[in-house]
Design a protein around this motif. Structure first.
Motif, PDB file in Angstrom:
ATOM      1  N   THR A  87       0.853  -1.184   0.000  1.00  0.00           N
ATOM      2  CA  THR A  87       0.000   0.000   0.000  1.00  0.00           C
ATOM      3  C   THR A  87       0.889   1.235   0.000  1.00  0.00           C
ATOM      4  N   GLY A  88       0.368   2.324  -0.524  1.00  0.00           N
ATOM      5  CA  GLY A  88       1.139   3.556  -0.562  1.00  0.00           C
ATOM      6  C   GLY A  88       1.152   4.255   0.788  1.00  0.00           C
ATOM      7  N   LEU A  89       2.170   5.074   1.004  1.00  0.00           N
ATOM      8  CA  LEU A  89       2.277   5.892   2.213  1.00  0.00           C
ATOM      9  C   LEU A  89       2.567   7.322   1.789  1.00  0.00           C
ATOM     10  N   ASP A  90       1.617   8.211   2.050  1.00  0.00           N
ATOM     11  CA  ASP A  90       1.789   9.612   1.684  1.00  0.00           C
ATOM     12  C   ASP A  90       2.806  10.282   2.584  1.00  0.00           C
ATOM     13  N   GLY A  91       3.373  11.384   2.072  1.00  0.00           N
ATOM     14  CA  GLY A  91       4.289  12.171   2.870  1.00  0.00           C
ATOM     15  C   GLY A  91       3.558  12.905   3.986  1.00  0.00           C
ATOM     16  N   PRO A  92       4.306  13.509   4.909  1.00  0.00           N
ATOM     17  CA  PRO A  92       3.675  14.147   6.081  1.00  0.00           C
ATOM     18  C   PRO A  92       2.872  15.396   5.731  1.00  0.00           C
ATOM     19  N   ASP A  93       3.201  16.046   4.621  1.00  0.00           N
ATOM     20  CA  ASP A  93       2.535  17.294   4.269  1.00  0.00           C
ATOM     21  C   ASP A  93       1.780  17.143   2.953  1.00  0.00           C
ATOM     22  N   ARG A  94       0.692  17.926   2.823  1.00  0.00           N
ATOM     23  CA  ARG A  94      -0.072  17.917   1.585  1.00  0.00           C
ATOM     24  C   ARG A  94       0.822  18.370   0.426  1.00  0.00           C
ATOM     25  N   GLY A  95       0.831  17.585  -0.632  1.00  0.00           N
ATOM     26  CA  GLY A  95       1.640  17.930  -1.795  1.00  0.00           C
ATOM     27  C   GLY A  95       3.031  17.341  -1.781  1.00  0.00           C
ATOM     28  N   SER A  96       3.468  16.764  -0.657  1.00  0.00           N
ATOM     29  CA  SER A  96       4.804  16.164  -0.616  1.00  0.00           C
ATOM     30  C   SER A  96       4.796  14.820  -1.334  1.00  0.00           C
ATOM     31  N   LEU A  97       5.967  14.384  -1.784  1.00  0.00           N
ATOM     32  CA  LEU A  97       6.080  13.134  -2.527  1.00  0.00           C
ATOM     33  C   LEU A  97       5.750  11.953  -1.625  1.00  0.00           C
ATOM     34  N   PRO A  98       5.189  10.870  -2.194  1.00  0.00           N
ATOM     35  CA  PRO A  98       4.885   9.691  -1.379  1.00  0.00           C
ATOM     36  C   PRO A  98       6.160   9.051  -0.840  1.00  0.00           C
ATOM     37  N   ILE A  99       6.065   8.561   0.369  1.00  0.00           N
ATOM     38  CA  ILE A  99       7.205   7.874   0.981  1.00  0.00           C
ATOM     39  C   ILE A  99       7.312   6.450   0.454  1.00  0.00           C
ATOM     40  N   VAL A 100       6.166   5.821   0.310  1.00  0.00           N
ATOM     41  CA  VAL A 100       6.091   4.471  -0.264  1.00  0.00           C
ATOM     42  C   VAL A 100       5.067   4.509  -1.396  1.00  0.00           C
ATOM     43  N   ILE A 101       5.396   3.885  -2.518  1.00  0.00           N
ATOM     44  CA  ILE A 101       4.518   3.860  -3.691  1.00  0.00           C
ATOM     45  C   ILE A 101       3.763   2.542  -3.737  1.00  0.00           C
ATOM     46  N   ASP A 102       2.465   2.618  -3.955  1.00  0.00           N
ATOM     47  CA  ASP A 102       1.644   1.419  -4.093  1.00  0.00           C
ATOM     48  C   ASP A 102       2.137   0.594  -5.279  1.00  0.00           C
ATOM     49  N   TRP A 103       2.237  -0.719  -5.094  1.00  0.00           N
ATOM     50  CA  TRP A 103       2.781  -1.601  -6.141  1.00  0.00           C
ATOM     51  C   TRP A 103       1.982  -1.540  -7.436  1.00  0.00           C
ATOM     52  N   ARG A 104       0.743  -1.068  -7.371  1.00  0.00           N
ATOM     53  CA  ARG A 104      -0.103  -1.009  -8.563  1.00  0.00           C
ATOM     54  C   ARG A 104       0.062   0.290  -9.337  1.00  0.00           C
ATOM     55  N   ALA A 105       0.779   1.268  -8.776  1.00  0.00           N
ATOM     56  CA  ALA A 105       0.963   2.556  -9.440  1.00  0.00           C
ATOM     57  C   ALA A 105       1.777   2.373 -10.726  1.00  0.00           C
ATOM     58  N   PRO A 106       1.566   3.230 -11.717  1.00  0.00           N
ATOM     59  CA  PRO A 106       2.277   3.062 -12.998  1.00  0.00           C
ATOM     60  C   PRO A 106       3.792   2.985 -12.861  1.00  0.00           C
ATOM     61  N   VAL A 107       4.388   3.867 -12.047  1.00  0.00           N
ATOM     62  CA  VAL A 107       5.842   3.870 -11.945  1.00  0.00           C
ATOM     63  C   VAL A 107       6.356   2.587 -11.305  1.00  0.00           C
ATOM     64  N   ALA A 108       5.529   1.947 -10.455  1.00  0.00           N
ATOM     65  CA  ALA A 108       5.956   0.707  -9.808  1.00  0.00           C
ATOM     66  C   ALA A 108       6.122  -0.429 -10.806  1.00  0.00           C
ATOM     67  N   SER A 109       5.513  -0.300 -11.985  1.00  0.00           N
ATOM     68  CA  SER A 109       5.660  -1.350 -12.990  1.00  0.00           C
ATOM     69  C   SER A 109       7.122  -1.533 -13.382  1.00  0.00           C
ATOM     70  N   LEU A 110       7.935  -0.466 -13.245  1.00  0.00           N
ATOM     71  CA  LEU A 110       9.354  -0.571 -13.568  1.00  0.00           C
ATOM     72  C   LEU A 110      10.046  -1.607 -12.694  1.00  0.00           C
ATOM     73  N   PHE A 111       9.617  -1.710 -11.445  1.00  0.00           N
ATOM     74  CA  PHE A 111      10.251  -2.643 -10.507  1.00  0.00           C
ATOM     75  C   PHE A 111      10.102  -4.078 -10.996  1.00  0.00           C
ATOM     76  N   TYR A 112       8.983  -4.360 -11.669  1.00  0.00           N
ATOM     77  CA  TYR A 112       8.716  -5.722 -12.133  1.00  0.00           C
ATOM     78  C   TYR A 112       9.219  -5.962 -13.561  1.00  0.00           C
ATOM     79  N   SER A 113       9.120  -4.960 -14.408  1.00  0.00           N
ATOM     80  CA  SER A 113       9.475  -5.170 -15.817  1.00  0.00           C
ATOM     81  C   SER A 113      10.975  -5.051 -16.073  1.00  0.00           C
ATOM     82  N   PHE A 114      11.675  -4.308 -15.218  1.00  0.00           N
ATOM     83  CA  PHE A 114      13.105  -4.094 -15.445  1.00  0.00           C
ATOM     84  C   PHE A 114      13.894  -5.314 -14.959  1.00  0.00           C
ATOM     85  N   THR A 115      14.664  -5.915 -15.863  1.00  0.00           N
ATOM     86  CA  THR A 115      15.435  -7.108 -15.505  1.00  0.00           C
ATOM     87  C   THR A 115      16.934  -6.928 -15.725  1.00  0.00           C
ATOM     88  N   GLY A 116      17.369  -5.687 -15.920  1.00  0.00           N
ATOM     89  CA  GLY A 116      18.798  -5.441 -16.081  1.00  0.00           C
ATOM     90  C   GLY A 116      19.121  -4.744 -17.392  1.00  0.00           C
TER      91      GLY A 116
END
Length: 724
Positions: A87-116
């Motif tokens: 699950t995602g974890l938002d930053g402490p302030d409104r508008g701050s970057l997420p601390i943890v990104i949900d595995w289903r988010a588009p950018v998280a797809s890089l973690f699975y598709s990238f193999t080197g």
């Protein structure tokens, strides 16, 4: 521990402390807000949001993330570390970057598709394609808020090659309990492609045993709810699984992914309830006893009841029957409410055939009869005096009731009975010549069942099809997405009917033709299903890599396939080695020798501290006999049958066909001799299913001769009992 590894571990330890601190702070702030229990709707919505965040934060605290990827987006000068979690974890302030990104988010797809590799990569975001370069990919294991493992699977510019399998093998080597687990931290690139596929397509997934196809389908549901949250809802999704025990086995995955309220049913239970026929269902064990007991070794053909009743040719017969019944719906007579007041047949037929033609047959009947009732009421207003009106009203009511009985019964069961000759066709409208090609054995058996007030599982798809033809479907009955597990056991008609219950052909259809042990009712090729859809409405995916079993077990199982099944799709194992498969000849086919061998095998394997050990038999009767014989020594051993809705783990004995979809640390095949298994493809598939249930150890017992495809002296097996 090298200096680099120690530095990485300390870096991640510091990060974990920071993240856990932020989770604690956010939880404390939310828990400090008094829980609202009033009736103001706005406040109720706000409180629901706060409670959802409380639960999400509490759930993420033991394992806030599992991966890290340092990604330098095009136009940036330095890489940004992205932490990926369930699950995602938002930053402490409104508008701050997420601390943890949900595995289903588009950018998280890089973690699975990238193999080197050092080439530029891209991912698809709502604003378009975003490209960049990966500097680091790291697997991180956190359990109970403690950092346990850090594995760098890629470092840009590093001399060491990618070691993406190291973390995967570590997770695969763990013993399993009595529930399927999520695989968020170890999703592979080919699995991720399926999980993130577009919604409005029928995905057909051929997955070898242990390829994770069931788990992939469950993760796909979680992804669809995240990606299409404005278009789909969990309540409008359903998973069709083979039996209640399997549903219990997979029940923990979706809650672990933060998803609830998705329906999980067997097709039989769902269809019988929708049709109101639960009380007529025959015991499915009767069918299984026949095919897996008395008919053992005889491969079923296209005239088997399930194959025939699920075929296109039978669907054409049902179409002809429903069309004939619908065309002759309005009785060919005028309606006379009382003497001198008649509604012409032509008028009634116009209502039925023209004005209400867009309704189902049953709907048209209902509306015509309701309109006749309104016509009577309007005509009665013109009748005077009051005494005559009452007389006409009474007479009209009786004639209206009698007239309604002249209309056909648009009940699916009534028409089904007429098709098989279990009930008369009072109006003689059914095209009987269309049913002459029903196999004689199917006709005779089904007619007897229907006359006895009994229907079988294979009758439900055609009955449901007739229900659609005659009654239509309500909007509330439609699903946003349907998952069909063990789909090789479904008939084309089942899938065709279900397609009418789902929006946009949104299916995940998964199975393995090599595990098609229910060939008397299922498909023999995926084209039988893909042909139901247009070319742009379906996509086919093959998962050939097996993550469940050791190389030795998969190698042994592949020998069974190659020797016993034509055009079989063999599994490619991950490089996880273990003990060789043990082939044990207990010297005699008599029951006592088999019991002694089974007891010795279970005793040895259980003492090796496996959490789940199963003894697989050919039939339910054999399982019951072995269970009774083994209980004095193993009082905790569980007997599993088709009526069970829970799998308890530990020691268990069950018929092989009920093990499909499950997995165990160790498996013992009770007796793989020729007394139980012939040399047909069907027998080979059954033993393949049994062997591929094992994660770490497989023992195959036999009382003498074994089928030709079962190799006792190959590189993957050894014979005899292990040394003490």
């Amino acid at each position: 521990m090298s200096e680099d590894v120690q530095s990485a571990y300390q870096e991640e330890q510091n990060k974990l402390v920071s993240v856990l601190g932020e989770i604690g702070n956010q939880l404390a702030r939310l828990r400090a807000v008094p829980v609202y229990t009033g009736h103001d709707f706005t406040e109720q919505v706000l409180e629901a949001g706060r409670e959802e965040r409380r639960q999400r934060l509490a759930k993420s605290e033991p394992e806030p993330y599992f991966g890290r990827m340092d990604f330098e987006e095009d136009g940036r000068s330095v890489p940004a570390p992205l932490y990926i979690g369930k699950t995602g974890l938002d930053g402490p302030d409104r508008g701050s970057l997420p601390i943890v990104i949900d595995w289903r988010a588009p950018v998280a797809s890089l973690f699975y598709s990238f193999t080197g590799g050092e080439e530029r990569i891209e991912y698809e975001a709502p604003e378009g394609l975003i490209g960049g370069t990966v500097h680091l990919k790291r697997n991180i294991m956190v359990r109970k808020s403690e950092l346990e493992r850090v594995v760098d699977t890629y470092t840009r510019g590093g001399e060491e090659p990618a070691v993406s399998d190291e973390f995967l093998l570590y997770r695969l080597g763990e013993n399993k309990d009595n529930r399927l687990r999520d695989i968020v931290s170890t999703i592979q690139a080919e699995q991720d492609k399926i999980i993130r596929a577009e919604k409005n397509k029928a995905l057909i997934i051929q997955g070898v045993a242990g390829s994770g196809k069931t788990t992939v389908a469950l993760h796909r549901l979680a992804f669809l709810l995240y990606q299409y949250q404005e278009q789909v809802s969990a309540e409008k999704m359903i998973i069709f699984a083979p039996n209640g025990m399997f549903l219990d086995y997979i029940s923990g995955v979706l809650p672990e992914l933060g998803v609830g309220d998705i329906q999980q049913r067997t097709f039989t239970d769902w269809a019988a309830k929708l049709l109101g026929l639960e009380s007529m269902l025959a015991d499915p064990a009767e069918t299984l006893d026949f095919w897996f007991g008395e008919a053992g070794g005889t491969a079923p053909g296209d005239d088997a009841p399930g194959r025939f009743k699920g075929s296109d040719r039978f669907r054409a017969m049902l179409d002809a029957a429903a069309s004939a019944l619908e065309a002759s719906g309005a009785p060919e007579l005028a309606f006379e409410a009382w003497e001198g007041k008649t509604l012409p047949y032509e008028t009634i037929l116009h209502w039925y055939a023209d004005e209400y033609k867009h309704y189902s047959a049953a709907g048209r009947k209902e509306r015509v009869l309701a309109r006749i009732h309104r016509w009577i009421e309007m005509e009665l207003k013109n009748v005077k005096p009051e005494t005559l009106r009452k007389e006409h009203k009474k007479k009209a009511a009786a004639r209206e009731k009698a007239y309604a009985k002249k209309w056909p019964d648009f009940s699916p069961l009534t028409l089904y009975k007429q098709i098989f000759g279990a009930a008369k066709d009072p109006r003689g409208v059914l095209p009987q010549e269309a049913f002459e090609s029903i196999p004689a054995s199917v006709l005779k058996a089904t007619r007897k069942d229907l006359k006895d007030g009994r229907i079988r599982e294979e009758d439900l798809p055609p009955l449901l099809y007739l229900h659609l033809l005659l009654n239509g479907i309500e909007g509330a009955e439609r699903f946003d997405h349907i998952v069909i597990d063990e789909a090789q056991d479904f008939s084309p008609l089942q899938v065709w009917v279900l397609d009418r219950f789902v929006r946009g052909h949104s299916f995940t259809i998964l199975g393995d033709l090599s595990q098609g042990i229910h060939a008397y009712k299922g498909v023999h090729a995926w084209e039988e299903m893909s042909d139901l859809f247009g070319g742009d409405e379906t996509s086919y995916h093959a998962l050939t890599r097996s993550y469940r079993s050791t190389m030795e077990i998969i190698g042994f199982a592949n020998v069974i396939l190659s020797g016993g099944v034509a055009n079989a799709i063999e599994a490619v194992p991950v490089f996880r080695s273990g003990d060789k498969v043990r082939m044990i000849d207990f010297g005699s086919a008599d029951g006592a020798a088999g019991v002694r061998a089974a007891a010795r095998a279970l005793r040895t394997l259980w003492n090796r501290e496996h959490k789940t050990v199963s003894l697989l038999t050919r039939t339910q009767e054999q399982a019951e006999a072995l269970h009774a014989a083994l209980r004095p020594e193993f009082p905790e051993i569980n007997l599993i049958d088709g009526s069970m809705t829970q799998y308890e783990g530990g020691l268990s004995v069950l018929p092989l066909h009920l093990s499909k979809g499950l997995e165990f640390d160790a498996v013992v095949i009770a007796d793989a001799g020729t007394s139980n298994y012939g040399s047909s493809e069907w027998d080979a598939k059954m033993l393949y299913v049994g062997c591929t249930r094992a994660l770490h150890e497989l023992w195959v017992l036999h009382g003498g001769e074994v089928p030709s495809f079962l190799d006792c002296s190959g590189e993957w097996s050894e014979t005899g009992w292990p040394e003490a």
